[in-house]
Write a protein that holds these residues in place. Structure first.
Motif, PDB file in Angstrom:
ATOM      1  N   GLY A  84       0.781  -1.231   0.000  1.00 45.62           N
ATOM      2  CA  GLY A  84       0.000   0.000   0.000  1.00 45.62           C
ATOM      3  C   GLY A  84       0.812   1.281   0.000  1.00 45.62           C
ATOM      4  N   LEU A  85       2.145   1.182   0.111  1.00 50.77           N
ATOM      5  CA  LEU A  85       2.950   2.398   0.197  1.00 50.77           C
ATOM      6  C   LEU A  85       2.922   3.177  -1.116  1.00 50.77           C
ATOM      7  CD1 LEU A  85       4.823   4.258   1.736  1.00 50.77           C
ATOM      8  CD2 LEU A  85       6.761   2.822   1.052  1.00 50.77           C
ATOM      9  N   GLU A  86       3.026   2.481  -2.242  1.00 41.46           N
ATOM     10  CA  GLU A  86       3.024   3.189  -3.522  1.00 41.46           C
ATOM     11  C   GLU A  86       1.723   3.959  -3.714  1.00 41.46           C
ATOM     12  OE1 GLU A  86       3.404   2.543  -8.354  1.00 41.46           O
ATOM     13  OE2 GLU A  86       3.844   0.873  -7.001  1.00 41.46           O
ATOM     14  N   GLN A  87       0.597   3.329  -3.427  1.00 45.06           N
ATOM     15  CA  GLN A  87      -0.685   4.005  -3.585  1.00 45.06           C
ATOM     16  C   GLN A  87      -0.791   5.209  -2.661  1.00 45.06           C
ATOM     17  OE1 GLN A  87      -0.142   0.811  -3.259  1.00 45.06           O
ATOM     18  NE2 GLN A  87      -1.268  -0.325  -4.843  1.00 45.06           N
ATOM     19  N   ALA A  88      -0.281   5.061  -1.445  1.00 44.14           N
ATOM     20  CA  ALA A  88      -0.349   6.164  -0.485  1.00 44.14           C
ATOM     21  C   ALA A  88       0.519   7.335  -0.927  1.00 44.14           C
ATOM     22  CB  ALA A  88       0.074   5.682   0.897  1.00 44.14           C
ATOM     23  N   VAL A  89       1.719   7.022  -1.460  1.00 40.52           N
ATOM     24  CA  VAL A  89       2.621   8.081  -1.919  1.00 40.52           C
ATOM     25  C   VAL A  89       2.037   8.779  -3.143  1.00 40.52           C
ATOM     26  CG1 VAL A  89       4.887   8.572  -2.914  1.00 40.52           C
ATOM     27  CG2 VAL A  89       4.694   7.041  -0.940  1.00 40.52           C
ATOM     28  N   ARG A  90       1.502   7.983  -4.070  1.00 40.85           N
ATOM     29  CA  ARG A  90       0.923   8.587  -5.282  1.00 40.85           C
ATOM     30  C   ARG A  90      -0.277   9.475  -4.950  1.00 40.85           C
ATOM     31  NH1 ARG A  90       2.725   7.349 -10.153  1.00 40.85           N
ATOM     32  NH2 ARG A  90       4.101   5.544 -10.420  1.00 40.85           N
ATOM     33  N   ALA A  91      -1.017   9.092  -3.936  1.00 37.28           N
ATOM     34  CA  ALA A  91      -2.151   9.923  -3.531  1.00 37.28           C
ATOM     35  C   ALA A  91      -1.693  11.318  -3.096  1.00 37.28           C
ATOM     36  CB  ALA A  91      -2.918   9.240  -2.403  1.00 37.28           C
ATOM     37  N   LYS A  92      -0.444  11.387  -2.643  1.00 38.27           N
ATOM     38  CA  LYS A  92       0.115  12.673  -2.211  1.00 38.27           C
ATOM     39  C   LYS A  92       0.819  13.411  -3.351  1.00 38.27           C
ATOM     40  CE  LYS A  92      -0.256  12.588   2.481  1.00 38.27           C
ATOM     41  NZ  LYS A  92      -0.643  13.708   3.358  1.00 38.27           N
ATOM     42  N   THR A  93       1.561  12.662  -4.181  1.00 39.16           N
ATOM     43  CA  THR A  93       2.490  13.294  -5.123  1.00 39.16           C
ATOM     44  C   THR A  93       1.955  13.435  -6.541  1.00 39.16           C
ATOM     45  OG1 THR A  93       3.544  11.170  -5.641  1.00 39.16           O
ATOM     46  CG2 THR A  93       4.459  12.446  -3.795  1.00 39.16           C
ATOM     47  N   ASP A  94       0.983  12.614  -6.938  1.00 39.34           N
ATOM     48  CA  ASP A  94       0.407  12.729  -8.279  1.00 39.34           C
ATOM     49  C   ASP A  94      -0.763  13.709  -8.236  1.00 39.34           C
ATOM     50  OD1 ASP A  94       2.207  10.818  -8.989  1.00 39.34           O
ATOM     51  OD2 ASP A  94       0.748   9.253  -9.457  1.00 39.34           O
ATOM     52  N   PHE A  95      -0.769  14.676  -9.144  1.00 42.10           N
ATOM     53  CA  PHE A  95      -1.890  15.615  -9.153  1.00 42.10           C
ATOM     54  C   PHE A  95      -2.050  16.265 -10.524  1.00 42.10           C
ATOM     55  CE2 PHE A  95       1.853  17.958  -7.753  1.00 42.10           C
ATOM     56  CZ  PHE A  95       1.789  19.150  -8.465  1.00 42.10           C
ATOM     57  N   ASP A  96      -3.251  16.694 -10.806  1.00 38.05           N
ATOM     58  CA  ASP A  96      -3.592  17.485 -11.988  1.00 38.05           C
ATOM     59  C   ASP A  96      -4.069  18.847 -11.512  1.00 38.05           C
ATOM     60  OD1 ASP A  96      -3.084  15.229 -13.445  1.00 38.05           O
ATOM     61  OD2 ASP A  96      -5.172  14.815 -13.963  1.00 38.05           O
ATOM     62  N   ARG A  97      -3.669  19.889 -12.251  1.00 37.31           N
ATOM     63  CA  ARG A  97      -4.159  21.220 -11.939  1.00 37.31           C
ATOM     64  C   ARG A  97      -4.601  21.905 -13.224  1.00 37.31           C
ATOM     65  NH1 ARG A  97      -5.409  19.737  -8.076  1.00 37.31           N
ATOM     66  NH2 ARG A  97      -4.807  20.183  -5.936  1.00 37.31           N
ATOM     67  N   GLN A  98      -5.908  22.101 -13.338  1.00 36.15           N
ATOM     68  CA  GLN A  98      -6.457  22.788 -14.495  1.00 36.15           C
ATOM     69  C   GLN A  98      -6.398  24.286 -14.256  1.00 36.15           C
ATOM     70  OE1 GLN A  98     -10.653  22.216 -15.303  1.00 36.15           O
ATOM     71  NE2 GLN A  98     -10.326  22.446 -17.514  1.00 36.15           N
ATOM     72  N   LEU A  99      -5.795  25.008 -15.204  1.00 42.19           N
ATOM     73  CA  LEU A  99      -5.650  26.443 -15.077  1.00 42.19           C
ATOM     74  C   LEU A  99      -6.758  27.153 -15.839  1.00 42.19           C
ATOM     75  CD1 LEU A  99      -1.805  27.049 -15.503  1.00 42.19           C
ATOM     76  CD2 LEU A  99      -3.110  26.661 -13.421  1.00 42.19           C
ATOM     77  N   THR A 100      -7.470  28.000 -15.139  1.00 41.75           N
ATOM     78  CA  THR A 100      -8.472  28.851 -15.765  1.00 41.75           C
ATOM     79  C   THR A 100      -8.188  30.290 -15.370  1.00 41.75           C
ATOM     80  OG1 THR A 100      -9.995  28.614 -13.884  1.00 41.75           O
ATOM     81  CG2 THR A 100     -10.207  27.027 -15.689  1.00 41.75           C
ATOM     82  N   GLY A 101      -8.800  31.222 -16.049  1.00 40.29           N
ATOM     83  CA  GLY A 101      -8.584  32.629 -15.730  1.00 40.29           C
ATOM     84  C   GLY A 101      -7.615  33.314 -16.668  1.00 40.29           C
ATOM     85  N   LEU A 102      -6.995  32.541 -17.592  1.00 44.14           N
ATOM     86  CA  LEU A 102      -6.161  33.162 -18.609  1.00 44.14           C
ATOM     87  C   LEU A 102      -7.069  33.808 -19.660  1.00 44.14           C
ATOM     88  CD1 LEU A 102      -3.537  30.290 -19.121  1.00 44.14           C
ATOM     89  CD2 LEU A 102      -3.237  32.393 -17.804  1.00 44.14           C
ATOM     90  N   PRO A 103      -6.529  34.745 -20.466  1.00 45.98           N
ATOM     91  CA  PRO A 103      -7.356  35.342 -21.516  1.00 45.98           C
ATOM     92  C   PRO A 103      -8.039  34.274 -22.368  1.00 45.98           C
ATOM     93  CG  PRO A 103      -5.293  36.528 -21.332  1.00 45.98           C
ATOM     94  CD  PRO A 103      -5.183  35.344 -20.408  1.00 45.98           C
ATOM     95  N   LYS A 104      -9.310  34.478 -22.662  1.00 44.68           N
ATOM     96  CA  LYS A 104     -10.096  33.499 -23.396  1.00 44.68           C
ATOM     97  C   LYS A 104      -9.482  33.221 -24.766  1.00 44.68           C
ATOM     98  CE  LYS A 104     -14.810  32.573 -24.977  1.00 44.68           C
ATOM     99  NZ  LYS A 104     -16.189  33.124 -25.102  1.00 44.68           N
ATOM    100  N   GLY A 105      -9.288  31.950 -25.078  1.00 41.66           N
ATOM    101  CA  GLY A 105      -8.693  31.549 -26.347  1.00 41.66           C
ATOM    102  C   GLY A 105      -7.271  31.071 -26.215  1.00 41.66           C
ATOM    103  N   LEU A 106      -6.590  31.400 -25.095  1.00 40.79           N
ATOM    104  CA  LEU A 106      -5.234  30.920 -24.858  1.00 40.79           C
ATOM    105  C   LEU A 106      -5.279  29.506 -24.273  1.00 40.79           C
ATOM    106  CD1 LEU A 106      -3.009  33.785 -23.377  1.00 40.79           C
ATOM    107  CD2 LEU A 106      -2.729  32.593 -25.555  1.00 40.79           C
ATOM    108  N   LYS A 107      -4.425  28.626 -24.794  1.00 42.26           N
ATOM    109  CA  LYS A 107      -4.349  27.261 -24.294  1.00 42.26           C
ATOM    110  C   LYS A 107      -2.913  26.914 -23.931  1.00 42.26           C
ATOM    111  CE  LYS A 107      -8.255  25.533 -27.024  1.00 42.26           C
ATOM    112  NZ  LYS A 107      -8.692  24.510 -28.009  1.00 42.26           N
ATOM    113  N   LEU A 108      -2.766  26.004 -22.975  1.00 39.52           N
ATOM    114  CA  LEU A 108      -1.447  25.512 -22.611  1.00 39.52           C
ATOM    115  C   LEU A 108      -0.972  24.574 -23.712  1.00 39.52           C
ATOM    116  CD1 LEU A 108      -2.058  24.603 -18.837  1.00 39.52           C
ATOM    117  CD2 LEU A 108      -1.710  26.846 -19.889  1.00 39.52           C
ATOM    118  N   ASP A 109       0.269  24.754 -24.161  1.00 39.85           N
ATOM    119  CA  ASP A 109       0.804  23.930 -25.244  1.00 39.85           C
ATOM    120  C   ASP A 109       1.804  22.901 -24.732  1.00 39.85           C
ATOM    121  OD1 ASP A 109       1.256  23.143 -27.953  1.00 39.85           O
ATOM    122  OD2 ASP A 109       3.089  24.330 -27.959  1.00 39.85           O
ATOM    123  N   LYS A 110       2.802  23.350 -23.990  1.00 34.50           N
ATOM    124  CA  LYS A 110       3.781  22.429 -23.415  1.00 34.50           C
ATOM    125  C   LYS A 110       4.400  23.069 -22.183  1.00 34.50           C
ATOM    126  CE  LYS A 110       7.698  23.897 -26.274  1.00 34.50           C
ATOM    127  NZ  LYS A 110       8.757  23.468 -27.223  1.00 34.50           N
TER     128      LYS A 110
END
Length: 236
Positions: free
Chosen positions: A189-215
């Motif tokens: 269970g250690l890997e799952q517990a660590v990933r629950a802490k360290t893996d994440f997604d963050r969706q960015l909003t609030g940038l000028p409309k029409g701009l997208k993240l490329d890389k």
């Protein structure tokens, strides 16, 4: 000859007056555009706006500017899910900008730009307050990486693990951080517990409309995000 000389002098004077008037108009327009962008995007600071191309007045007459460069050293604050994240060092190059006479509307046909997020600010946007993000370099294939450190309870004792994670952009709006490998040392269970802490997604909003993240590219001071877009609305 005297008449020709007078004609040339008049042409030079009028040309100089036109250039002076053109540059004065650019200065006023840049200030108006900067203030409009600041208020419409809810920025704490006023961006630097540079309108390219000459003459400016003929571009205004055609209601389209060749290029407009925007820079904001203080950055902007974007929403990242239920958290906000500071995006510093924001700059953008806008092309084929359609405007109205009062500069209340400005839409760029295409745009490119960059935004810098420090590791301190990226840490604040993680899913857990006990997680920290730092520079991780690049792997053998050139993928950008960060080092994510988190503490999890194992058999009643806190265990701290640091993992090397790859940073990618998903769906043009989300920064994804995923550990390449978690050293579990056979602890169930250690890997799952660590990933629950360290893996994440963050969706960015609030940038000028029409701009997208490329890389995204990691640097020693933070991550640099490349932005692209079409029909980017700067004043609405």
């Amino acid at each position: 000859m005297r008449a020709l000389r007078i004609t040339l002098i008049v042409a030079i004077v009028l040309g100089g007056l036109f250039v002076a008037a053109d540059r004065a108009a650019v200065y006023i327009a840049e200030n108006q555009a900067a203030e409009k962008i600041r208020s419409s995007q809810g920025l704490s600071g006023t961006p630097s706006v540079s309108i390219k191309g000459f003459p400016f007045l003929t571009q205004v007459a055609g209601s389209e500017l060749e290029e407009v460069d925007i820079k904001l050293d203080g950055g902007i604050t974007a929403n990242a899910g239920d958290r906000s994240i500071k995006v510093s060092g924001f700059d953008a190059q806008l092309h084929d900008v359609r405007i109205d006479s009062s500069f209340t509307s400005a839409i760029a046909g295409r745009a490119t730009g960059t935004a810098h997020i420090s590791y301190e600010d990226l840490t604040k946007a993680t899913a857990d307050p006990g997680v920290s993000v730092a520079y991780g370099g690049k792997d053998g294939s050139g993928r950008s990486q960060v080092k994510v450190t988190g503490t999890v309870p194992v058999m009643g004792q806190p265990v701290t693990r640091s993992v090397v994670s790859t940073v990618t952009v998903m769906n043009g709006s989300t920064i994804r951080v995923r550990a390449d490998e978690v050293p579990a040392q056979g602890i169930p269970g250690l890997e799952q517990a660590v990933r629950a802490k360290t893996d994440f997604d963050r969706q960015l909003t609030g940038l000028p409309k029409g701009l997208k993240l490329d890389k995204v590219v990691t640097t020693p001071t933070g991550v640099d995000v490349t932005l692209t877009g079409t029909d980017v609305n700067l004043a609405g």
